[in-house]
Scaffold this motif. Structure first.
Motif, PDB file in Angstrom:
ATOM      1  N   ASP A  69     -15.091 -24.346  14.005  1.00  0.00           N
ATOM      2  CA  ASP A  69     -13.742 -24.540  14.477  1.00  0.00           C
ATOM      3  C   ASP A  69     -12.875 -23.210  13.909  1.00  0.00           C
ATOM      4  O   ASP A  69     -13.069 -22.671  13.139  1.00  0.00           O
ATOM      5  CB  ASP A  69     -13.039 -25.673  13.368  1.00  0.00           C
ATOM      6  CG  ASP A  69     -13.489 -27.025  13.548  1.00  0.00           C
ATOM      7  OD1 ASP A  69     -13.904 -27.227  14.782  1.00  0.00           O
ATOM      8  OD2 ASP A  69     -13.630 -27.726  12.632  1.00  0.00           O
ATOM      9  N   GLU A  70     -12.374 -22.889  14.916  1.00  0.00           N
ATOM     10  CA  GLU A  70     -11.285 -21.483  15.137  1.00  0.00           C
ATOM     11  C   GLU A  70     -10.222 -21.701  14.169  1.00  0.00           C
ATOM     12  O   GLU A  70      -9.769 -22.957  14.098  1.00  0.00           O
ATOM     13  CB  GLU A  70     -11.104 -21.167  16.353  1.00  0.00           C
ATOM     14  CG  GLU A  70     -12.189 -20.648  17.113  1.00  0.00           C
ATOM     15  CD  GLU A  70     -11.885 -20.277  18.545  1.00  0.00           C
ATOM     16  OE1 GLU A  70     -12.830 -19.786  19.202  1.00  0.00           O
ATOM     17  OE2 GLU A  70     -10.904 -20.625  19.002  1.00  0.00           O
ATOM     18  N   ILE A  86     -18.889 -19.311  16.066  1.00  0.00           N
ATOM     19  CA  ILE A  86     -18.920 -19.301  14.819  1.00  0.00           C
ATOM     20  C   ILE A  86     -17.591 -18.433  13.912  1.00  0.00           C
ATOM     21  O   ILE A  86     -17.880 -17.251  14.680  1.00  0.00           O
ATOM     22  CB  ILE A  86     -20.325 -19.144  13.965  1.00  0.00           C
ATOM     23  CG1 ILE A  86     -21.463 -19.915  14.097  1.00  0.00           C
ATOM     24  CG2 ILE A  86     -20.080 -18.766  12.418  1.00  0.00           C
ATOM     25  CD1 ILE A  86     -21.302 -21.580  13.656  1.00  0.00           C
ATOM     26  N   THR A  87     -16.918 -19.289  13.299  1.00  0.00           N
ATOM     27  CA  THR A  87     -15.945 -18.452  12.366  1.00  0.00           C
ATOM     28  C   THR A  87     -16.090 -18.383  11.184  1.00  0.00           C
ATOM     29  O   THR A  87     -16.470 -19.443  10.180  1.00  0.00           O
ATOM     30  CB  THR A  87     -14.697 -19.051  12.854  1.00  0.00           C
ATOM     31  OG1 THR A  87     -14.453 -19.138  14.074  1.00  0.00           O
ATOM     32  CG2 THR A  87     -13.454 -18.275  12.123  1.00  0.00           C
ATOM     33  N   TYR A 118     -27.682 -21.976  17.482  1.00  0.00           N
ATOM     34  CA  TYR A 118     -27.907 -21.319  18.957  1.00  0.00           C
ATOM     35  C   TYR A 118     -26.405 -21.044  19.475  1.00  0.00           C
ATOM     36  O   TYR A 118     -26.209 -20.845  20.427  1.00  0.00           O
ATOM     37  CB  TYR A 118     -28.439 -22.378  19.856  1.00  0.00           C
ATOM     38  CG  TYR A 118     -29.721 -22.993  19.646  1.00  0.00           C
ATOM     39  CD1 TYR A 118     -30.812 -21.968  19.760  1.00  0.00           C
ATOM     40  CD2 TYR A 118     -29.925 -24.238  18.905  1.00  0.00           C
ATOM     41  CE1 TYR A 118     -32.037 -22.648  19.618  1.00  0.00           C
ATOM     42  CE2 TYR A 118     -31.164 -24.598  18.591  1.00  0.00           C
ATOM     43  CZ  TYR A 118     -32.280 -23.755  18.743  1.00  0.00           C
ATOM     44  OH  TYR A 118     -33.530 -24.107  18.450  1.00  0.00           O
ATOM     45  N   LEU A 119     -25.638 -20.292  18.562  1.00  0.00           N
ATOM     46  CA  LEU A 119     -24.380 -19.713  18.932  1.00  0.00           C
ATOM     47  C   LEU A 119     -24.588 -18.285  18.470  1.00  0.00           C
ATOM     48  O   LEU A 119     -24.805 -17.936  17.242  1.00  0.00           O
ATOM     49  CB  LEU A 119     -23.131 -20.418  17.743  1.00  0.00           C
ATOM     50  CG  LEU A 119     -22.810 -21.789  18.335  1.00  0.00           C
ATOM     51  CD1 LEU A 119     -22.123 -22.450  17.216  1.00  0.00           C
ATOM     52  CD2 LEU A 119     -22.525 -22.105  19.815  1.00  0.00           C
ATOM     53  N   TYR A 120     -24.280 -17.327  19.422  1.00  0.00           N
ATOM     54  CA  TYR A 120     -24.708 -15.952  19.481  1.00  0.00           C
ATOM     55  C   TYR A 120     -23.324 -15.273  19.170  1.00  0.00           C
ATOM     56  O   TYR A 120     -23.381 -14.145  19.553  1.00  0.00           O
ATOM     57  CB  TYR A 120     -25.451 -15.664  20.683  1.00  0.00           C
ATOM     58  CG  TYR A 120     -26.749 -16.494  20.603  1.00  0.00           C
ATOM     59  CD1 TYR A 120     -27.950 -16.153  19.852  1.00  0.00           C
ATOM     60  CD2 TYR A 120     -27.052 -17.579  21.310  1.00  0.00           C
ATOM     61  CE1 TYR A 120     -28.832 -17.003  19.630  1.00  0.00           C
ATOM     62  CE2 TYR A 120     -27.897 -18.381  21.573  1.00  0.00           C
ATOM     63  CZ  TYR A 120     -28.908 -18.145  20.533  1.00  0.00           C
ATOM     64  OH  TYR A 120     -30.167 -18.856  20.506  1.00  0.00           O
ATOM     65  N   TYR A 121     -22.244 -15.837  18.898  1.00  0.00           N
ATOM     66  CA  TYR A 121     -20.944 -15.319  19.000  1.00  0.00           C
ATOM     67  C   TYR A 121     -20.178 -15.527  17.813  1.00  0.00           C
ATOM     68  O   TYR A 121     -20.292 -16.595  17.034  1.00  0.00           O
ATOM     69  CB  TYR A 121     -20.216 -15.616  20.080  1.00  0.00           C
ATOM     70  CG  TYR A 121     -18.889 -15.009  20.449  1.00  0.00           C
ATOM     71  CD1 TYR A 121     -18.643 -13.508  19.929  1.00  0.00           C
ATOM     72  CD2 TYR A 121     -18.075 -15.852  21.100  1.00  0.00           C
ATOM     73  CE1 TYR A 121     -17.457 -13.122  20.416  1.00  0.00           C
ATOM     74  CE2 TYR A 121     -16.947 -15.280  21.631  1.00  0.00           C
ATOM     75  CZ  TYR A 121     -16.574 -13.651  21.111  1.00  0.00           C
ATOM     76  OH  TYR A 121     -15.433 -13.284  21.408  1.00  0.00           O
ATOM     77  N   ILE A 122     -19.757 -14.680  16.999  1.00  0.00           N
ATOM     78  CA  ILE A 122     -19.119 -14.684  15.661  1.00  0.00           C
ATOM     79  C   ILE A 122     -17.574 -14.219  15.646  1.00  0.00           C
ATOM     80  O   ILE A 122     -17.493 -13.181  16.139  1.00  0.00           O
ATOM     81  CB  ILE A 122     -19.728 -14.065  14.216  1.00  0.00           C
ATOM     82  CG1 ILE A 122     -21.240 -14.838  14.527  1.00  0.00           C
ATOM     83  CG2 ILE A 122     -19.266 -14.484  13.289  1.00  0.00           C
ATOM     84  CD1 ILE A 122     -22.135 -14.421  12.969  1.00  0.00           C
TER      85      ILE A 122
END
Length: 164
Positions: A69-70, A86-87, A118-122
């Motif tokens: 959740d952002e 991911i935050t 499998y989230l490649y963005y932070i």
């Protein structure tokens, strides 16, 4: 050792937050205060199974939220991608153990959590007067995205991202 937080850890986390607020404010950084972060923020993180603690011996000395959740303003930021991310939120390290690399360990852990999902963005953020967080982001090769002024804090939030 890093593990998912238990309900019994919330008082220790809140105590660390209060100690950190005092230290930050003494250094002229008012990112955290009596309005943020609140115990209810950590309770919500706990209830979502997104709150992790770092134990040293038998003591909780740090905590971090690793969330899908952002923050509410994130959709307005000029991120490089619109991909799910991911935050990393509400990282707190006890002032008694700062300088021991615990924040670095928690950032490595957050990246591991992202990969497992499998989230490649932070995404993450901090205020301009929080030089410790900015140095942490630099060590982990986060890219600066945008700066937004927050009038009530008389400071700017700096937004960062990283692709894994």
């Amino acid at each position: 050792m890093i593990r998912i937080a238990s309900i019994q850890n919330l008082p220790d986390i809140n105590s660390m937050v209060q100690d950190s607020i005092k230290l930050m404010n003494e250094r002229g950084n008012y990112q955290w205060d009596s309005t943020y972060p609140l115990p209810t923020h950590y309770e919500e993180d706990f209830n979502k199974h997104e709150l992790y603690v770092y134990e040293k011996g038998r003591s909780i000395v740090a905590a971090v939220t690793v969330s899908e959740d952002e923050h509410s303003e994130y959709p307005e930021i000029s991120w490089s991608k619109t991909a799910k991310a991911i935050t990393i939120k509400r990282l707190v390290v006890s002032p008694h153990v700062r300088g021991e690399g615990i924040a670095d360990t928690l950032f490595k852990f957050a990246e591991q959590v992202a990969l497992e999902k499998y989230l490649y963005y932070i995404k993450t953020d901090t205020f301009s007067k929080n030089s410790s967080a900015q140095k942490l982001f630099a060590r982990f090769n986060y890219n600066f995205v945008e700066k937004r002024y927050v009038e009530e804090k008389n400071d700017s939030i700096l937004y960062y991202e990283k692709f894994l």
